[in-house]
Design a protein around this motif. Sequence first.
Motif, PDB file in Angstrom:
ATOM      1  N   UNK A  66     -19.448 -24.328  -2.710  1.00 33.96           N
ATOM      2  CA  UNK A  66     -18.171 -25.035  -2.584  1.00 33.96           C
ATOM      3  C   UNK A  66     -17.050 -24.373  -3.388  1.00 33.96           C
ATOM      4  N   UNK A  67     -17.416 -23.524  -4.338  1.00 25.17           N
ATOM      5  CA  UNK A  67     -16.389 -22.846  -5.131  1.00 25.17           C
ATOM      6  C   UNK A  67     -15.575 -21.886  -4.258  1.00 25.17           C
ATOM      7  N   UNK A  68     -16.096 -21.523  -3.096  1.00 25.69           N
ATOM      8  CA  UNK A  68     -15.419 -20.597  -2.188  1.00 25.69           C
ATOM      9  C   UNK A  68     -14.565 -21.305  -1.133  1.00 25.69           C
ATOM     10  N   UNK A  69     -14.440 -22.626  -1.220  1.00 20.43           N
ATOM     11  CA  UNK A  69     -13.687 -23.402  -0.228  1.00 20.43           C
ATOM     12  C   UNK A  69     -12.255 -22.901  -0.041  1.00 20.43           C
ATOM     13  N   UNK A  70     -11.601 -22.523  -1.122  1.00 16.93           N
ATOM     14  CA  UNK A  70     -10.184 -22.155  -1.036  1.00 16.93           C
ATOM     15  C   UNK A  70      -9.965 -20.661  -0.824  1.00 16.93           C
TER      16      UNK A  70
END
Length: 186
Positions: free
Chosen positions: A36-40
């Motif tokens: 989820x850290x790569x969402x943005x």
Amino acid sequence: MTTQEILSNAKDKMEKAITNLKKEFANVRTGRANPLILEKVHVEYYGAPTPLRQLSNVTVQDGQTLVITPFDKTIVHEIEKAITKSDIGITPNSDGICVRLTFPPLTEDRRKEICKSVKKTAEDAKVAIRNIRRDAVDDLKKIEKSDNLSEDEVKNIQNEIQKLTDKYTKIIDNIAQEKEQEVLRV
């Protein structure tokens, strides 16, 4: 607008504030690999910024490493560039086929910084909840005169709005406390 609509509207907005808080906390680095850290992260793909998760398969190799395998092997370099430009604070490693992100263990100082950030984000969410309460009370005052509501009815509805505010503030406190415990676990 009726009094029930005011309460329902306030509750919906408070739910959204909680959902946004959870999304924000999902992006907080805790020392463990989390996709989820790569969402943005957006990658320049055929001239358009495209979410990384749409262009690749992201898996957790071990507790400390994310492996990003692009569907189109020609964009490995673009993925590396996008991750480097993002503010996740991890340097990507590439072997030409996939990109690896190794999450170093957090230092004690970094854990404390992250906890401060978690507290600030939680406080911002509480401010949002209080703003929703204020807006609901303002809406109530607008219809008070037009619908000829009694003082008792207005007081009861204001109490309901305050109960909602207290409930969601407590939820925010619990979520923030859980996140702090997650960050501080060694």
